[in-house]
Design an enzyme around this catalytic site. Structure first.
Site, PDB file in Angstrom:
ATOM      1  N   TRP B 320      -6.813-108.003-160.975  1.00  0.00           N
ATOM      2  CA  TRP B 320      -5.766-108.484-162.261  1.00  0.00           C
ATOM      3  C   TRP B 320      -5.211-110.388-161.407  1.00  0.00           C
ATOM      4  CZ3 TRP B 320      -0.583-110.142-163.198  1.00  0.00           C
ATOM      5  CH2 TRP B 320      -0.226-110.067-163.739  1.00  0.00           C
ATOM      6  N   HIS B 321      -4.940-110.055-160.333  1.00  0.00           N
ATOM      7  CA  HIS B 321      -3.832-111.527-159.727  1.00  0.00           C
ATOM      8  C   HIS B 321      -4.612-112.819-160.185  1.00  0.00           C
ATOM      9  CE1 HIS B 321      -0.614-108.155-159.004  1.00  0.00           C
ATOM     10  NE2 HIS B 321       0.293-109.428-159.042  1.00  0.00           N
ATOM     11  N   GLY B 322      -6.295-112.434-159.640  1.00  0.00           N
ATOM     12  CA  GLY B 322      -6.983-113.891-159.920  1.00  0.00           C
ATOM     13  C   GLY B 322      -8.474-113.237-159.640  1.00  0.00           C
ATOM     14  N   PHE B 466      -2.392-116.625-164.418  1.00  0.00           N
ATOM     15  CA  PHE B 466      -2.837-115.436-165.250  1.00  0.00           C
ATOM     16  C   PHE B 466      -2.721-115.499-167.082  1.00  0.00           C
ATOM     17  CE2 PHE B 466      -2.608-113.843-161.457  1.00  0.00           C
ATOM     18  CZ  PHE B 466      -2.370-114.608-160.191  1.00  0.00           C
TER      19      PHE B 466
END
Lengths: 370, 466
Positions: B320-322, B466
């Site tokens: 989710w972070h990248g 994000f």
């Protein structure tokens, strides 16, 4: 006032107050302290909106035109200093109230291009070509830098030039400057060398050319100069620099510059510059694309000087040595050097740059344009 | 637009607050929606359409799920459709290039080209918010929001649209219809906002310069001390940057009459990794727990499934972070640590003296930031090796001592600022002193922050991917 707490009043008055001030205070065009033009209100159009350019420009505009900008930047620098930081905005706070810009590793690709341009040029012409690349305070005054401050060695750069240039006479500026490092050879608040530093450079140049050097003394001191590194670091409350005058303006000399096709006469010392912030522009009024100096001396030869601003305080010494000096700044000169040299016979050519400037100059290749 | 900018603080915010409070209550959501769209559109003039599409789609899905509640299969179809659409948008814009670049390593996919799409700002946040809405409506934790304006205002609310906290619909549903406006809440909002602004502009941006210096150094020029300084600098930067931004979001919310839940609870005082993740980016771990971990069975299943659930949640949290492999490994790192703690480490940690837990957690967290901060895995492994003294560089050098000397006061201050000491001292003050200190604190931070903002050329927000 019961509806507002003190905190609310402070906060709302602060942001509201500056909101209003933003509109009341007229936009400034130029910042003396930062020596650059300030962003103006951007123009609105579908294109600039949909690409986001309008937004970015507007943010730059809001920031650049913020009321009291110079006061705020000084406040930040002062706070950093209070916190014990030895560097602000890429400028080291060195010993003896000196500000020295950090030197980062240069782009060797650009440097190689410039070396190649010089080698090609030197091979093309029969006259002796001299190169002065002057190391900065970051190298000569490295003892003054904060201990362990990260820096790229300019001496390494000089050695590299030594190994890769051919046919050109490289004037050693490092040795004389190091010999006199205890003296006032660089400005404390500006990235240039002082007139005294340029004098030692001149002596070295005369040595290389085989001329005897004339002795000059400090004739006048002009106080109150705050230069580029002080503007970049933004540190307030530092002692100012002095601009040294070591040569008297010669009545017989005729100096003219070319603006477009117009030729104008100027003075060696531009007194008007002393009224502005950039007092270093005292020398010839700053940088011009082309300057022609007729010194009135007979049979002393003609030299072409290709330079950046470091040469400006060196030229007055040269005016005592040559009959005629042509001065070009490749950042602004758009003509063809080759044509110029065909039409005008010169006895020698001198390239005079700061070492940092030479390594990163993107206009040098133009000397070979035919 | 970012909160920590001259434009936001001195043009957008005063205008928004001024007009908001003269707008009659029933039009406030509409006005908010309008300024929300300006805020978002300022940074994303084209991709704003995707967000609007997402809003309309989820609004419709919410209504459909609610209307067909009695027909379980149909409403279940709609909630799956909603999750599918949201994930499709997110995966396409965020992960397409990553997926394609990796697929091309396999035979048969050699012709695929990455598209070079720019990542729409805030997409990871608003898609998670809208998913929480439709799932909550399906689970009957909320009623569907019939008013499109109110729903849109919820999704696009500028305080948390771009960088969180991820606000679940059920946590603000009632506040959309009715909000309390008191001077205590507004004042508390200002103080929260100022803390956040100071954290971002005065702390995070400054220590970030130290990390930048070390991130740019070739590994042969590092020293052990230097590598640790750099990693510590990043640990502080990301904490103050992200928690500062959350503080500003919560503060702004309060100024507008909204109460959001806190997103960071002094994570660096944790005594275990498990505790760390209860204090760091709370809204994200809470979202994954509620919508992934618990539906998979959570803790109430066979042991091997519990660990499987942990791994699934943490790998998802990681990416989710990248969209790059180092984030996957970052998630994996925590999945392993959390599993070990759950299996047997938590009890001995609790019984050991406090400093053991603190040291254990801080060291592991600082290591995790190295994986997070450096995209290239071979580079982060090299950095790692330097930190543990295995790469042949000296323990310390002139450069490291120079940075230590220059940043020590800042590092010490930040270490204290990362603990609840400040908050506790504040809470102990008598009301009269608080009434005096609060405006002084506000003014001081306003002056310093403005000075740094005007001087800034360096003002990135790390979580902007994000």
């Amino acid at each position: 006032m019961k509806r507002f707490s003190a905190t609310m009043l402070v906060f709302l008055l602060f942001i509201g107050g500056f909101f209003i001030l933003n509109f009341l205070i007229p936009d400034k065009a130029f910042s003396e302290k930062e020596n650059r033009y300030l962003s103006q209100r951007p123009s609105l159009s579908m294109e600039t909106l949909s690409s986001g350019k309008y937004m970015k420009d507007f943010e730059d505009y809001a920031s650049d035109q913020f009321p009291g900008r110079d006061w705020w930047t000084g406040m930040k620098a002062f706070t950093e200093e209070l916190c014990g930081k030895e560097e602000n905005n890429g400028v080291y706070l060195a010993a003896d109230d000196t500000l020295i810009e950090a030197y980062k590793k240069p782009d060797y690709q650009q440097l190689d291009k410039n070396i190649k341009a010089l080698n090609t040029f030197t091979a093309d012409y029969d006259v002796p070509v001299y190169l002065m690349t002057v190391p900065g305070a970051v190298e000569i005054w490295r003892e003054k830098l904060p201990k362990g401050a990260p820096n790229y060695s300019q001496k390494k750069l000089l050695d590299y030039l030594q190994q890769n240039l051919s046919g050109i006479c490289q004037v050693d500026c490092l040795t004389p400057l190091e010999e006199h490092q205890e003296e006032y050879i660089f400005y404390r608040t500006d990235h240039h060398w002082t007139t005294l530093g340029a004098y030692y450079g001149y002596q070295s140049l005369m040595d290389a050319m085989g001329h005897p050097a004339t002795i000059f003394k400090i004739w006048e001191t002009i106080p109150g100069f705050y230069g580029t590194t002080q503007a970049k670091a933004g540190i307030p409350f530092l002692p100012a620099d002095d601009i040294l005058i070591m040569t008297k303006a010669n009545e017989n000399a005729k100096i003219s510059i070319l603006e477009g096709t117009e030729s104008t006469d100027i003075a060696l010392y531009d007194q008007g510059a002393l009224e502005k912030r950039d007092k270093y522009a005292l020398f010839f009024g700053g940088n011009h694309s082309y300057m022609s100096i007729d010194t009135g001396l007979a049979d002393c030869g003609r030299v072409l000087v290709i330079k950046d601003s470091y040469a400006n305080c060196l030229l007055p010494f040269l005016m005592q040595e040559f009959s005629h000096i042509d001065v070009l700044d490749m950042r602004f000169f758009k003509g063809k050097l080759n044509d110029y040299l065909q039409e005008n016979h010169v006895d020698s050519i001198l390239f005079c740059y700061s070492l940092a400037g030479f390594a990163s100059d993107t206009n040098l290749f133009q000397i070979n344009r035919k | 637009m970012v909160f920590s900018s001259i434009l936001f603080l001195f043009i957008y915010l005063p205008l928004v607050l001024g007009v908001y409070y003269i707008t009659p209550l029933k039009y406030r959501n509409l006005f908010l929606l309008f300024v929300n769209l300006i805020f978002y559109g300022w940074g994303e003039p084209v991709y704003i359409l995707i967000m609007l599409l997402s809003v309309v789609l989820n609004y419709l899905f919410g209504i459909l799920i609610s209307r067909y509640r009695s027909r379980d299969r149909l409403s279940r179809f709609f909630v799956f459709a909603s999750v599918f659409c949201n994930l499709a948008i997110l995966i396409f814009f965020k992960y397409y290039d990553f997926i394609v670049t990796n697929l091309t390593l396999l035979p048969g996919f050699l012709d695929l080209q990455p598209m070079g799409l720019a990542l729409p700002i805030g997409i990871s946040f608003y898609t998670f918010q809208t998913m929480s809405y439709t799932i909550d409506v399906y689970r009957k934790d909320s009623n569907a929001q019939k008013n499109l304006i109110d729903f849109s205002t919820y999704v696009t609310l500028f305080p948390q649209l771009i960088a969180g906290p991820i606000v679940k619909y059920k946590d603000v549903a009632s506040q959309l219809g009715h909000r309390e406006y008191t001077k205590e809440q507004f004042t508390s909002g200002i103080l929260c906002f100022m803390c956040g602004l100071g954290k971002k502009v005065l702390l995070a941006n400054n220590i970030g310069l130290l990390w930048d210096a070390y991130a740019a150094m070739p590994s042969s020029e590092l020293s052990v001390l230097g590598a640790w300084l750099g990693a510590l600098a990043f640990a502080f930067q990301i904490y103050f940057d992200f928690s500062g931004y959350s503080d500003m979001a919560i503060g702004l919310g309060r100024m507008l009459g909204f109460q959001f839940k806190i997103n960071f609870d002094y994570p660096y005082i944790s005594k275990s990794i498990t505790e760390f993740w209860r204090r760091w980016h709370i809204s994200l771990s809470s979202w994954f727990r509620e919508y992934v971990y618990i539906p998979l069975g959570g803790n109430r299943v066979a042991p091997w499934k519990i660990y499987r659930n942990i791994f699934i949640v943490w790998l998802l949290t990681g990416i989710w972070h990248g969209a790059s492999w180092n984030f996957f490994y970052w998630g994996l790192y925590f999945a392993i640590l959390l599993s070990i703690e759950k299996a047997f480490l938590l009890k001995p940690l609790a019984r050991a003296p406090g400093w053991v837990g603190h040291l254990y957690t801080m060291i592991l967290v600082v290591f995790s930031w190295v994986i997070f901060a450096i995209t290239d895995m071979s580079q982060s492994l090299a950095y790692f090796r330097t930190m543990i003294g295995l790469s042949g560089v000296p323990f310390s050098d002139q450069t490291a001592l120079y940075y230590l000397k220059n940043y020590l006061p800042a590092l010490l201050f930040m270490a204290v600022a990362a603990t609840p000491l400040g908050k506790k001292l504040w809470q102990k003050q008598p009301k009269t002193r608080k009434r005096l200190l609060a405006p002084i604190f506000t003014l001081l931070l306003l002056i310093l922050s403005t000075a740094y903002l005007v001087s800034a050329s360096y003002n990135p927000f790390l979580y902007f991917r994000f």
